[in-house]
Design a protein around this motif. Structure first.
Motif, mmCIF file in Angstrom:
data_model
loop_
_atom_site.group_PDB
_atom_site.id
_atom_site.type_symbol
_atom_site.label_atom_id
_atom_site.label_comp_id
_atom_site.label_asym_id
_atom_site.label_seq_id
_atom_site.Cartn_x
_atom_site.Cartn_y
_atom_site.Cartn_z
ATOM 1 N N ASP A 21 5.425 10.464 -5.670
ATOM 2 C CA ASP A 21 6.826 10.886 -6.636
ATOM 3 C C ASP A 21 6.678 10.754 -8.212
ATOM 4 O OD1 ASP A 21 8.122 10.385 -4.460
ATOM 5 O OD2 ASP A 21 8.458 8.576 -4.244
ATOM 6 N N GLY A 22 5.205 10.491 -8.460
ATOM 7 C CA GLY A 22 5.078 10.719 -10.216
ATOM 8 C C GLY A 22 5.952 9.193 -11.010
ATOM 9 N N SER A 23 6.492 8.647 -9.965
ATOM 10 C CA SER A 23 7.560 7.078 -10.601
ATOM 11 C C SER A 23 6.725 6.780 -12.089
ATOM 12 C CB SER A 23 7.350 6.504 -9.602
ATOM 13 O OG SER A 23 8.681 7.273 -8.459
ATOM 14 N N GLY A 24 7.832 6.148 -12.840
ATOM 15 C CA GLY A 24 7.121 5.556 -14.169
ATOM 16 C C GLY A 24 7.318 4.009 -13.852
ATOM 17 N N THR A 25 8.603 3.881 -13.005
ATOM 18 C CA THR A 25 9.547 2.452 -12.933
ATOM 19 C C THR A 25 9.457 2.092 -11.573
ATOM 20 O OG1 THR A 25 11.696 3.116 -13.572
ATOM 21 C CG2 THR A 25 9.694 2.052 -15.521
ATOM 22 N N ARG A 26 8.680 0.384 -11.403
ATOM 23 C CA ARG A 26 9.826 -0.401 -10.274
ATOM 24 C C ARG A 26 9.748 -1.136 -10.399
ATOM 25 N NH1 ARG A 26 8.951 0.568 -5.017
ATOM 26 N NH2 ARG A 26 8.593 2.589 -5.155
ATOM 27 N N ARG A 27 11.320 -1.985 -9.969
ATOM 28 C CA ARG A 27 11.292 -3.291 -10.027
ATOM 29 C C ARG A 27 11.660 -3.463 -11.650
ATOM 30 N NH1 ARG A 27 7.164 -4.792 -6.204
ATOM 31 N NH2 ARG A 27 8.245 -4.533 -3.702
ATOM 32 N N ALA A 39 0.807 -1.311 -0.508
ATOM 33 C CA ALA A 39 -0.021 -0.006 0.043
ATOM 34 C C ALA A 39 1.141 1.427 0.555
ATOM 35 C CB ALA A 39 -0.662 0.250 1.454
ATOM 36 N N THR A 40 2.017 0.884 1.042
ATOM 37 C CA THR A 40 2.884 2.260 1.084
ATOM 38 C C THR A 40 3.418 2.348 -0.592
ATOM 39 O OG1 THR A 40 4.960 1.630 2.186
ATOM 40 C CG2 THR A 40 3.112 1.621 3.622
ATOM 41 N N LEU A 41 3.904 1.463 -1.352
ATOM 42 C CA LEU A 41 4.596 1.806 -2.518
ATOM 43 C C LEU A 41 3.180 2.599 -3.094
ATOM 44 C CD1 LEU A 41 6.584 -1.385 -3.159
ATOM 45 C CD2 LEU A 41 7.193 0.065 -1.655
ATOM 46 N N LEU A 42 2.511 1.335 -4.177
ATOM 47 C CA LEU A 42 1.504 2.126 -4.036
ATOM 48 C C LEU A 42 1.078 3.574 -3.777
ATOM 49 C CD1 LEU A 42 -1.191 -0.337 -4.414
ATOM 50 C CD2 LEU A 42 -0.038 0.342 -6.487
ATOM 51 N N HIS A 43 1.064 4.047 -2.957
ATOM 52 C CA HIS A 43 0.968 5.900 -2.762
ATOM 53 C C HIS A 43 2.705 6.203 -2.667
ATOM 54 C CE1 HIS A 43 -2.706 4.877 0.310
ATOM 55 N NE2 HIS A 43 -2.917 4.686 -0.968
ATOM 56 N N ASP A 44 3.546 5.852 -2.521
ATOM 57 C CA ASP A 44 4.487 6.592 -2.780
ATOM 58 C C ASP A 44 4.599 6.977 -4.468
ATOM 59 O OD1 ASP A 44 5.729 6.198 -0.594
ATOM 60 O OD2 ASP A 44 7.129 4.689 -0.721
ATOM 61 N N ASP A 45 4.307 6.063 -5.271
ATOM 62 C CA ASP A 45 5.030 6.057 -6.513
ATOM 63 C C ASP A 45 3.833 6.985 -7.759
ATOM 64 O OD1 ASP A 45 6.388 3.977 -6.480
ATOM 65 O OD2 ASP A 45 5.094 2.179 -7.701
ATOM 66 N N ILE A 67 0.296 3.067 -15.210
ATOM 67 C CA ILE A 67 -0.752 2.009 -16.288
ATOM 68 C C ILE A 67 -1.958 3.071 -15.772
ATOM 69 C CG2 ILE A 67 -1.822 -0.116 -16.636
ATOM 70 C CD1 ILE A 67 0.969 -0.806 -15.461
ATOM 71 N N TRP A 68 -2.464 2.545 -14.736
ATOM 72 C CA TRP A 68 -4.302 2.637 -14.227
ATOM 73 C C TRP A 68 -4.324 4.219 -13.474
ATOM 74 C CZ3 TRP A 68 -1.900 -1.848 -13.031
ATOM 75 C CH2 TRP A 68 -2.040 -2.593 -13.479
ATOM 76 N N GLY A 69 -3.247 4.926 -13.987
ATOM 77 C CA GLY A 69 -3.420 6.156 -13.367
ATOM 78 C C GLY A 69 -3.737 6.503 -12.109
ATOM 79 N N PRO A 129 -5.713 7.874 -9.349
ATOM 80 C CA PRO A 129 -7.121 7.639 -8.417
ATOM 81 C C PRO A 129 -6.415 6.314 -8.370
ATOM 82 C CG PRO A 129 -7.509 9.281 -10.255
ATOM 83 C CD PRO A 129 -6.172 8.519 -10.684
ATOM 84 N N ALA A 130 -7.019 5.092 -9.073
ATOM 85 C CA ALA A 130 -7.370 3.821 -9.253
ATOM 86 C C ALA A 130 -5.750 3.292 -8.025
ATOM 87 C CB ALA A 130 -6.723 3.414 -10.379
ATOM 88 N N SER A 131 -4.865 3.675 -8.126
ATOM 89 C CA SER A 131 -3.433 3.779 -7.440
ATOM 90 C C SER A 131 -3.644 3.746 -5.463
ATOM 91 C CB SER A 131 -2.683 4.172 -8.061
ATOM 92 O OG SER A 131 -1.725 3.664 -9.361
ATOM 93 N N VAL A 132 -4.031 5.287 -5.963
ATOM 94 C CA VAL A 132 -4.289 5.369 -4.411
ATOM 95 C C VAL A 132 -5.269 4.869 -3.615
ATOM 96 C CG1 VAL A 132 -5.284 7.328 -2.536
ATOM 97 C CG2 VAL A 132 -3.373 8.190 -4.630
ATOM 98 N N LEU A 133 -6.462 4.728 -4.033
ATOM 99 C CA LEU A 133 -7.377 4.107 -3.607
ATOM 100 C C LEU A 133 -7.389 1.941 -3.596
ATOM 101 C CD1 LEU A 133 -10.343 5.661 -5.945
ATOM 102 C CD2 LEU A 133 -9.989 5.554 -3.366
ATOM 103 N N VAL A 134 -6.889 1.535 -4.552
ATOM 104 C CA VAL A 134 -6.351 0.747 -4.281
ATOM 105 C C VAL A 134 -5.204 0.137 -3.125
ATOM 106 C CG1 VAL A 134 -5.365 -1.999 -5.278
ATOM 107 C CG2 VAL A 134 -6.336 -0.649 -6.293
ATOM 108 N N GLY A 135 -4.411 1.546 -3.227
ATOM 109 C CA GLY A 135 -3.070 0.826 -1.761
ATOM 110 C C GLY A 135 -4.140 1.004 -0.525
ATOM 111 N N ASP A 136 -4.960 2.424 -0.360
ATOM 112 C CA ASP A 136 -6.530 2.471 0.858
ATOM 113 C C ASP A 136 -6.970 0.480 0.976
ATOM 114 O OD1 ASP A 136 -5.840 4.594 0.392
ATOM 115 O OD2 ASP A 136 -7.806 5.962 -0.058
#
Length: 337
Positions: free
Chosen positions: A101-107, A92-98, A115-117, A119-126
């Motif tokens: 940070d406006g990150s484009g790549t991880r691992r 969850a913290t990684l999703l929120h961090d990205d 990919i999903w935008g 809002p979706a990343s924040v809500l799935v992190g929640d």
């Protein structure tokens, strides 16, 4: 830096293999819990969560919970659900961090927010945070709930403090250590401390394993911050120089700025405010870090915290679990080589 000499284990290349072998059976149980609990009738949730959870991470934090339980000869299964909760908090913290940070790549893969935008990343992190708390409540231990919920709050505080320190050249080493102690080390510490609670071990064992996790977490983050300037995207799993371009005040930059001439300090001030972020500027930043020994001194700090982590295991008997936990520290530091 030499590829063969390691600060804590000079004989051979340290790895997480001993820990992975130690916890393999338990990890199967953890993965089953993760797979089950990331499901939802809302299709986007498992799709997005699965992208990150299956993204090739080492699962170091849940492995630490399992390895600490093994160190204490715990024979139940509660630690599996709690290790899954730890991984959900981390994910969850990684999703929120990205998103932050406006990150484009991880691992080496595109981030979920790309990919999903956002809002979706924040809500799935929640959603994943909520699943973590469900698992804690199901465990039934108020002490475990207190440890992990407190860690979650501290992580959020650390992220906010990092955000407020971003692009602020006056950020010093003390504040930096406070930030990484919160945003990274707090979850390492909690992941280790819940094992003796579940195993009904002594308060002394709780304190020792929390100290182990906290010091390991600090060493881990110090090395990550060196790798951002001294490695490639394949090794790190993110773009080289991301911290530089984002104006993040990590220890290598803090030390290089403190040791710089007036011209060099002017360069750092321009870089941190976002005026000097080209590839040539990054190359200059790395050269200044090397000449000022900011990178090697940051690794020395990581060695120091690594030794403190290993010293925290002193009260426990020798065996496979202690050896695996010791090598995990050596691995964390050796990644910088």
């Amino acid at each position: 830096m030499s590829a063969t000499v390691h600060p804590l284990h000079p004989a051979r290349e340290p790895s997480l293999e001993a820990m992975m072998a130690l916890v393999a059976a338990d990890m199967n149980g953890v993965n089953a819990v993760i797979l089950d609990r990331m499901q939802s009738k809302v299709a986007l949730i498992p799709e997005l969560a699965g992208h990150l959870i299956a993204g090739g991470g080492k699962r170091m934090r849940p492995m630490l919970t399992l390895a600490c339980a093994s160190l204490l000869d715990y024979s139940g299964s509660r630690h599996q659900q709690l290790a899954a909760a730890v991984e959900f908090i981390h994910t969850a913290t990684l999703l929120h961090d990205d998103v932050v940070d406006g990150s484009g790549t991880r691992r080496g893969k595109r981030t979920a927010n790309l990919i999903w935008g956002n809002p979706a990343s924040v809500l799935v992190g929640d959603f994943l945070f909520s699943r973590a708390f469900e698992l804690m409540v199901e465990d039934g231990s108020l002490k475990v709930l207190k440890i992990l919920s407190h860690a979650s709050a501290v992580i959020a505080e650390g992220e906010v403090e990092q955000l407020t320190a971003q692009r602020r050249i006056e950020t010093g080493e003390e504040q930096y250590l406070q930030i990484i102690g919160a945003k990274t080390a707090a979850l390492f510490a909690a992941a280790c401390r819940i094992a003796p609670v579940v195993a009904e071990a002594s308060e002394e064992a709780e304190i020792a394993l929390e100290s182990y996790g906290r010091n390991l977490g600090i060493a881990f983050q110090l090395v990550d911050d060196v790798i951002d300037y001294a490695s490639d995207a394949i090794t790190m799993g993110k773009g080289v120089g991301d911290d530089f371009r984002d104006g993040k005040m990590t220890l290598p930059l803090i030390l290089a700025y403190a040791r710089g001439s007036s011209d060099q300090r002017a360069f750092w001030e321009a870089a941190v405010t976002g005026e000097r972020v080209s590839d040539d500027d990054l190359a200059q930043a790395i050269a200044l870090m090397r000449s000022s020994e900011a990178l090697s001194d940051t690794i020395d700090r990581a060695r120091h915290y690594g030794r403190r982590a290993i010293d925290s295991l002193g009260m426990f008997p020798a065996g496979k679990a202690k050896a695996a936990l010791t090598e995990a520290v050596e691995f964390a530091v050796a990644r910088a080589y």
